[in-house]
Design a protein around this motif. Structure first.
Motif, PDB file in Angstrom:
ATOM      1  N   LYS A 158     -31.321 -21.943   6.608  1.00  0.00           N
ATOM      2  CA  LYS A 158     -31.460 -22.129   5.439  1.00  0.00           C
ATOM      3  C   LYS A 158     -31.210 -23.526   4.974  1.00  0.00           C
ATOM      4  CE  LYS A 158     -30.363 -17.646   3.665  1.00  0.00           C
ATOM      5  NZ  LYS A 158     -29.173 -16.964   2.865  1.00  0.00           N
ATOM      6  N   LEU A 159     -31.572 -24.322   4.076  1.00  0.00           N
ATOM      7  CA  LEU A 159     -31.232 -25.729   3.817  1.00  0.00           C
ATOM      8  C   LEU A 159     -30.787 -25.587   2.183  1.00  0.00           C
ATOM      9  CD1 LEU A 159     -34.337 -27.790   5.147  1.00  0.00           C
ATOM     10  CD2 LEU A 159     -32.242 -27.115   6.061  1.00  0.00           C
ATOM     11  N   ILE A 160     -29.740 -26.280   1.936  1.00  0.00           N
ATOM     12  CA  ILE A 160     -29.144 -26.452   0.540  1.00  0.00           C
ATOM     13  C   ILE A 160     -29.166 -27.710   0.251  1.00  0.00           C
ATOM     14  CG2 ILE A 160     -26.837 -26.419   1.839  1.00  0.00           C
ATOM     15  CD1 ILE A 160     -26.031 -24.555  -0.562  1.00  0.00           C
ATOM     16  N   ALA A 161     -29.206 -27.941  -1.174  1.00  0.00           N
ATOM     17  CA  ALA A 161     -29.193 -29.373  -1.757  1.00  0.00           C
ATOM     18  C   ALA A 161     -27.782 -29.903  -1.519  1.00  0.00           C
ATOM     19  CB  ALA A 161     -29.614 -29.242  -3.029  1.00  0.00           C
ATOM     20  N   PRO A 162     -27.546 -31.132  -1.234  1.00  0.00           N
ATOM     21  CA  PRO A 162     -26.226 -31.766  -1.074  1.00  0.00           C
ATOM     22  C   PRO A 162     -25.492 -31.577  -2.162  1.00  0.00           C
ATOM     23  CG  PRO A 162     -27.970 -32.939   0.049  1.00  0.00           C
ATOM     24  CD  PRO A 162     -28.692 -32.002  -1.018  1.00  0.00           C
ATOM     25  N   HIS A 163     -26.210 -31.842  -3.349  1.00  0.00           N
ATOM     26  CA  HIS A 163     -25.163 -31.790  -4.600  1.00  0.00           C
ATOM     27  C   HIS A 163     -24.860 -30.568  -4.994  1.00  0.00           C
ATOM     28  CE1 HIS A 163     -29.426 -31.271  -6.236  1.00  0.00           C
ATOM     29  NE2 HIS A 163     -28.678 -30.579  -7.025  1.00  0.00           N
ATOM     30  N   TYR A 164     -25.131 -29.473  -4.429  1.00  0.00           N
ATOM     31  CA  TYR A 164     -24.603 -28.041  -4.774  1.00  0.00           C
ATOM     32  C   TYR A 164     -23.479 -27.721  -3.437  1.00  0.00           C
ATOM     33  CZ  TYR A 164     -28.862 -26.552  -7.281  1.00  0.00           C
ATOM     34  OH  TYR A 164     -29.788 -26.371  -8.271  1.00  0.00           O
ATOM     35  N   VAL A 165     -23.364 -28.641  -2.758  1.00  0.00           N
ATOM     36  CA  VAL A 165     -22.481 -28.437  -1.632  1.00  0.00           C
ATOM     37  C   VAL A 165     -21.020 -29.354  -2.161  1.00  0.00           C
ATOM     38  CG1 VAL A 165     -21.503 -28.724   0.727  1.00  0.00           C
ATOM     39  CG2 VAL A 165     -23.892 -28.200   0.359  1.00  0.00           C
ATOM     40  N   ARG A 166     -21.412 -30.215  -2.748  1.00  0.00           N
ATOM     41  CA  ARG A 166     -20.165 -31.264  -3.268  1.00  0.00           C
ATOM     42  C   ARG A 166     -19.024 -30.403  -3.963  1.00  0.00           C
ATOM     43  NH1 ARG A 166     -23.062 -34.540  -5.809  1.00  0.00           N
ATOM     44  NH2 ARG A 166     -23.841 -35.473  -3.819  1.00  0.00           N
ATOM     45  N   PRO A 167     -19.099 -29.630  -4.744  1.00  0.00           N
ATOM     46  CA  PRO A 167     -18.313 -28.980  -5.445  1.00  0.00           C
ATOM     47  C   PRO A 167     -17.462 -28.221  -4.662  1.00  0.00           C
ATOM     48  CG  PRO A 167     -20.176 -28.590  -6.640  1.00  0.00           C
ATOM     49  CD  PRO A 167     -20.611 -29.302  -5.550  1.00  0.00           C
ATOM     50  N   PHE A 168     -17.860 -27.559  -3.567  1.00  0.00           N
ATOM     51  CA  PHE A 168     -16.988 -26.832  -2.672  1.00  0.00           C
ATOM     52  C   PHE A 168     -16.295 -27.662  -1.576  1.00  0.00           C
ATOM     53  CE2 PHE A 168     -20.488 -24.194  -4.346  1.00  0.00           C
ATOM     54  CZ  PHE A 168     -19.838 -23.134  -4.895  1.00  0.00           C
ATOM     55  N   VAL A 169     -16.212 -28.962  -1.336  1.00  0.00           N
ATOM     56  CA  VAL A 169     -15.712 -29.786  -0.634  1.00  0.00           C
ATOM     57  C   VAL A 169     -14.113 -29.788  -0.931  1.00  0.00           C
ATOM     58  CG1 VAL A 169     -15.165 -31.883   0.551  1.00  0.00           C
ATOM     59  CG2 VAL A 169     -17.515 -31.083   0.062  1.00  0.00           C
ATOM     60  N   LYS A 170     -13.047 -29.531  -0.140  1.00  0.00           N
ATOM     61  CA  LYS A 170     -11.837 -29.421  -0.442  1.00  0.00           C
ATOM     62  C   LYS A 170     -11.132 -30.721  -0.214  1.00  0.00           C
ATOM     63  CE  LYS A 170     -11.429 -24.568   1.032  1.00  0.00           C
ATOM     64  NZ  LYS A 170     -10.796 -23.779   2.227  1.00  0.00           N
ATOM     65  N   ARG A 171     -10.437 -31.026  -1.226  1.00  0.00           N
ATOM     66  CA  ARG A 171      -9.917 -32.621  -1.169  1.00  0.00           C
ATOM     67  C   ARG A 171     -10.635 -33.713  -0.592  1.00  0.00           C
ATOM     68  NH1 ARG A 171      -3.831 -32.414  -2.513  1.00  0.00           N
ATOM     69  NH2 ARG A 171      -3.608 -30.184  -3.412  1.00  0.00           N
ATOM     70  N   LYS A 201     -12.824 -35.795   2.186  1.00  0.00           N
ATOM     71  CA  LYS A 201     -14.117 -35.643   2.642  1.00  0.00           C
ATOM     72  C   LYS A 201     -14.038 -36.055   4.183  1.00  0.00           C
ATOM     73  CE  LYS A 201     -19.027 -36.749   1.928  1.00  0.00           C
ATOM     74  NZ  LYS A 201     -19.264 -36.715   3.413  1.00  0.00           N
ATOM     75  N   ASN A 202     -14.522 -35.092   4.933  1.00  0.00           N
ATOM     76  CA  ASN A 202     -14.716 -35.578   6.466  1.00  0.00           C
ATOM     77  C   ASN A 202     -15.854 -34.468   6.917  1.00  0.00           C
ATOM     78  OD1 ASN A 202     -13.404 -32.938   7.242  1.00  0.00           O
ATOM     79  ND2 ASN A 202     -11.510 -34.366   6.424  1.00  0.00           N
ATOM     80  N   ASP A 203     -16.289 -34.589   8.004  1.00  0.00           N
ATOM     81  CA  ASP A 203     -17.424 -33.896   8.567  1.00  0.00           C
ATOM     82  C   ASP A 203     -16.797 -32.246   8.549  1.00  0.00           C
ATOM     83  OD1 ASP A 203     -18.882 -36.100   9.059  1.00  0.00           O
ATOM     84  OD2 ASP A 203     -18.756 -36.115  11.185  1.00  0.00           O
ATOM     85  N   ALA A 204     -15.777 -31.882   8.987  1.00  0.00           N
ATOM     86  CA  ALA A 204     -15.206 -30.807   9.281  1.00  0.00           C
ATOM     87  C   ALA A 204     -15.340 -30.071   7.709  1.00  0.00           C
ATOM     88  CB  ALA A 204     -13.846 -30.407   9.714  1.00  0.00           C
ATOM     89  N   ALA A 205     -14.752 -30.764   6.820  1.00  0.00           N
ATOM     90  CA  ALA A 205     -14.863 -30.223   5.413  1.00  0.00           C
ATOM     91  C   ALA A 205     -16.128 -30.035   4.768  1.00  0.00           C
ATOM     92  CB  ALA A 205     -14.014 -31.150   4.808  1.00  0.00           C
ATOM     93  N   ASP A 206     -16.908 -30.835   5.234  1.00  0.00           N
ATOM     94  CA  ASP A 206     -18.465 -30.826   4.739  1.00  0.00           C
ATOM     95  C   ASP A 206     -19.052 -29.403   5.419  1.00  0.00           C
ATOM     96  OD1 ASP A 206     -18.244 -32.912   3.346  1.00  0.00           O
ATOM     97  OD2 ASP A 206     -19.204 -34.257   4.648  1.00  0.00           O
ATOM     98  N   ALA A 207     -18.792 -29.252   6.659  1.00  0.00           N
ATOM     99  CA  ALA A 207     -19.448 -28.260   7.256  1.00  0.00           C
ATOM    100  C   ALA A 207     -18.905 -26.718   6.708  1.00  0.00           C
ATOM    101  CB  ALA A 207     -19.172 -28.181   8.934  1.00  0.00           C
ATOM    102  N   GLU A 208     -17.488 -26.788   6.377  1.00  0.00           N
ATOM    103  CA  GLU A 208     -17.087 -25.655   5.838  1.00  0.00           C
ATOM    104  C   GLU A 208     -17.571 -25.359   4.378  1.00  0.00           C
ATOM    105  OE1 GLU A 208     -12.469 -24.022   4.727  1.00  0.00           O
ATOM    106  OE2 GLU A 208     -12.927 -25.989   5.551  1.00  0.00           O
ATOM    107  N   ALA A 209     -17.735 -26.249   3.638  1.00  0.00           N
ATOM    108  CA  ALA A 209     -18.076 -26.429   2.307  1.00  0.00           C
ATOM    109  C   ALA A 209     -19.621 -25.794   2.295  1.00  0.00           C
ATOM    110  CB  ALA A 209     -17.945 -27.602   1.557  1.00  0.00           C
ATOM    111  N   ILE A 210     -20.359 -26.237   3.113  1.00  0.00           N
ATOM    112  CA  ILE A 210     -21.760 -25.762   3.479  1.00  0.00           C
ATOM    113  C   ILE A 210     -21.775 -24.239   3.515  1.00  0.00           C
ATOM    114  CG2 ILE A 210     -23.784 -25.489   4.797  1.00  0.00           C
ATOM    115  CD1 ILE A 210     -23.292 -28.616   5.393  1.00  0.00           C
ATOM    116  N   VAL A 211     -20.768 -23.766   4.311  1.00  0.00           N
ATOM    117  CA  VAL A 211     -20.826 -22.099   4.453  1.00  0.00           C
ATOM    118  C   VAL A 211     -20.475 -21.420   3.298  1.00  0.00           C
ATOM    119  CG1 VAL A 211     -19.614 -20.331   5.300  1.00  0.00           C
ATOM    120  CG2 VAL A 211     -20.707 -22.310   6.829  1.00  0.00           C
ATOM    121  N   ILE A 212     -19.250 -22.047   2.551  1.00  0.00           N
ATOM    122  CA  ILE A 212     -18.640 -21.505   1.284  1.00  0.00           C
ATOM    123  C   ILE A 212     -19.844 -21.563   0.206  1.00  0.00           C
ATOM    124  CG2 ILE A 212     -17.122 -21.655  -0.504  1.00  0.00           C
ATOM    125  CD1 ILE A 212     -15.093 -22.820   1.550  1.00  0.00           C
ATOM    126  N   ALA A 213     -20.535 -22.596  -0.060  1.00  0.00           N
ATOM    127  CA  ALA A 213     -21.665 -22.528  -0.978  1.00  0.00           C
ATOM    128  C   ALA A 213     -22.727 -21.749  -0.492  1.00  0.00           C
ATOM    129  CB  ALA A 213     -22.197 -24.170  -0.945  1.00  0.00           C
TER     130      ALA A 213
END
Length: 372
Positions: free
Chosen positions: A102-115, A117-129
């Motif tokens: 599945k591909l998800i739009a980046p601006h849909y992931v941004r609200p789920f990034v915790k504090r 921003k780094n690669d690990a936080a981005d990958a986690e936010a992708i799953v949550i979104a």
């Protein structure tokens, strides 16, 4: 990229591609209990794997080759990535080894990034979104679609660069007292001014202008070659030939729809497709009162621009001859500005494209039927 309608029967909609290409994904992924979020980069790829219930399985940072081998060894899972430059390539590669991508739009992931921003936080936010039930996904493009999009974008860039050079020449000549109108057709006039035997231009100015004219000539030849390829591609498929039966739609628009638009079955109606293109008013509604502004421009810009250009061609002095008296287009043209009429016509053209492709029919002019 714009608003998308709710998916039929609960199927997730794509933010840039209508319904996700895996129509039976809901039943196919029942046995896939792991979701892997992938934050793509050029050399280092971050993974975040979690169960559908939210428990974290593992976090990994891998190189490109290690990532390829690691994913080939994993059991089939749901893999989610942001829609970026290499996402379509990796989506095809991971699908070949059994994963559901599945591909998800980046601006849909941004609200789920915790504090931070780094690669690990981005990958986690992708799953949550991606685990949100109302999330919309992007359909992965095939190699043919990416190739057509590359041809289209290359031609567009060449036209922009040629226009830039022509305007630069006009500015140079204006500094020496020569006023030249806008338009690519003025190149011959510019060349005549530069090459005039009794020209008052300094020699260094003439030599520089001649070099720029040579660049413009080369770009014009490349644009013509691109046009020939586009016409050839547009003549190869039934979809492109069917689209060209509509007034205002030529090979360029047909190729753009083929390259950038998702399958028309992704949309429940032509209104949804027009909304995906950004050809609907932007809303500022509140308290039950509807307030509509200018068009949102929140959709696929290439198709929207070409549809508006095609609509404008029907409103110029030549195209107006085909407008039937008493039709809605004639009545609207009589009382509204031309650009507003063109956008309204482009909206109708988008709806007609949806109807033509979903019903597999050629264009039938509704204005003629209404007047009759």
């Amino acid at each position: 990229m714009g608003w998308l309608p709710s998916a039929p029967n609960g199927i997730g909609m794509c933010q840039d591609g209508g319904v996700n290409s895996h129509w039976m994904e809901r039943t196919a992924t029942v046995t896939k209990t792991i979701m892997i979020g992938v934050d793509l980069a050029k050399n280092v790829i971050q993974l975040h794997a979690a169960r559908m219930t939210g428990e974290v399985e593992y976090r990994k940072q891998l190189s490109r080759e290690k990532f390829r081998r690691f994913m080939a060894e994993q059991p089939p899972a749901v893999v989610v990535m942001e829609a970026c430059g290499s996402a379509n390539y990796w989506a095809r590669e991971l699908s070949r080894v059994g994963h559901t991508v599945k591909l998800i739009a980046p601006h849909y992931v941004r609200p789920f990034v915790k504090r931070q921003k780094n690669d690990a936080a981005d990958a986690e936010a992708i799953v949550i979104a991606a685990q949100r039930p109302e999330m919309r996904f992007v359909a992965a493009k095939s190699e043919d679609q990416q190739g057509r999009a590359m041809l289209f974008r290359t031609r567009t860039r060449l036209v922009h660069q040629r226009t830039e050079l022509i305007n630069m020449l006009r500015a140079f000549l204006y500094e020496f007292g020569h006023a030249v109108p806008q338009g690519v057709q003025q190149c011959q006039r510019i060349e005549a001014i530069v090459k005039e035997a009794n020209s008052d231009l300094p020699e260094i100015v003439r030599s520089e202008c001649l070099e720029i004219l040579d660049q413009i000539t080369g770009m014009t030849a490349r644009i013509k070659r691109s046009d020939e390829r586009i016409r050839a591609l547009a003549a190869q498929t039934d979809t492109a030939r069917r689209l060209q039966t509509m007034p205002g739609v030529g090979p360029m628009t047909a190729l753009a729809v083929d390259a950038f638009a998702p399958p028309m079955e992704s949309f429940k109606s032509g209104r949804d497709f027009a909304a995906w293109l950004g050809l609907v008013p932007r809303q500022h509604s509140s308290g039950g009162k509807a307030r509509h502004g200018r068009i949102s421009k929140a959709g696929q810009a290439d198709i929207r621009r070409l549809l508006i250009i095609g609509a404008m061609s029907r409103l110029n002095w030549m195209g107006r001859k085909s407008i039937i008296a008493g039709s809605w287009l004639a009545n609207l043209s009589a009382r509204k500005p031309r650009m507003l009429v063109a956008i309204a016509l482009a909206n109708k053209m988008a709806r007609a494209i949806w109807a033509m492709l979903t019903r597999q029919e050629n264009f039938r002019d509704p204005m003629a039927a209404t007047v009759a």
